[in-house]
Motif scaffolding. Sequence first.
Motif, short mmCIF file in Angstrom:
data_model
loop_
_atom_site.label_atom_id
_atom_site.label_comp_id
_atom_site.label_asym_id
_atom_site.label_seq_id
_atom_site.Cartn_x
_atom_site.Cartn_y
_atom_site.Cartn_z
N TYR A 1 -24.62 161.07 14.81
CA TYR A 1 -24.73 162.08 13.74
C TYR A 1 -24.87 163.48 14.35
CZ TYR A 1 -26.64 164.58 9.71
OH TYR A 1 -26.86 165.47 8.72
N LYS B 1 -25.68 148.81 15.43
CA LYS B 1 -26.16 149.94 16.21
C LYS B 1 -27.63 150.21 15.90
CE LYS B 1 -21.83 152.33 16.70
NZ LYS B 1 -21.16 153.58 16.71
N SER B 2 -28.29 150.66 16.95
CA SER B 2 -29.69 151.00 16.75
C SER B 2 -29.80 152.35 16.03
CB SER B 2 -30.41 151.04 18.09
OG SER B 2 -29.98 152.18 18.82
N LEU B 3 -30.95 152.61 15.54
CA LEU B 3 -31.20 153.85 14.81
C LEU B 3 -31.01 155.06 15.73
CD1 LEU B 3 -32.01 154.91 12.05
CD2 LEU B 3 -34.39 154.76 12.75
N LYS B 4 -31.41 154.92 16.99
CA LYS B 4 -31.26 156.02 17.95
C LYS B 4 -29.78 156.35 18.17
CE LYS B 4 -32.45 157.42 22.60
NZ LYS B 4 -33.07 157.06 23.86
N GLN B 5 -28.94 155.33 18.30
CA GLN B 5 -27.51 155.56 18.49
C GLN B 5 -26.89 156.21 17.26
OE1 GLN B 5 -26.31 151.56 19.37
NE2 GLN B 5 -26.24 151.96 21.60
N ILE B 6 -27.34 155.84 16.09
CA ILE B 6 -26.83 156.44 14.85
C ILE B 6 -27.20 157.92 14.80
CG2 ILE B 6 -27.07 156.46 12.34
CD1 ILE B 6 -27.34 153.39 12.53
N PHE B 7 -28.44 158.26 15.17
CA PHE B 7 -28.86 159.67 15.19
C PHE B 7 -28.08 160.47 16.23
CE2 PHE B 7 -33.12 158.45 13.24
CZ PHE B 7 -32.78 158.98 12.01
N GLU B 8 -27.82 159.87 17.39
CA GLU B 8 -27.04 160.55 18.43
C GLU B 8 -25.62 160.81 17.96
OE1 GLU B 8 -27.40 158.12 21.90
OE2 GLU B 8 -29.44 158.80 22.32
#
Length: 84
Positions: free
Chosen positions: A11, A2-9
């Motif tokens: 979270y 997963k990309s960092l953006k997907q991880i932040f979303e």
Amino acid sequence: MKSLKQIFELYDEILSLPHKQEVARELRDEDDLFLLLLYSDMLGIPNPAFYYTLELYPYIIERFHDWHLRMGMDKSPLEGIRCC
């Protein structure tokens, strides 16, 4: 991976999940207060912002029925607006 953006979303969604009902209730209360301000002059409550809110009536009239039902009024309290 997963990309960092997907991880932040993900979270953000996990943190906000328990509070979705509270946020929705607060938004609904804020919307009700805005509609009360908008229609307060027609209800007999002096509204100092009447001149500025007059142009908003065509956009808000569709939501007026739901609002007066949530406020506990079976029929429209305004003679000029017949939605029921």
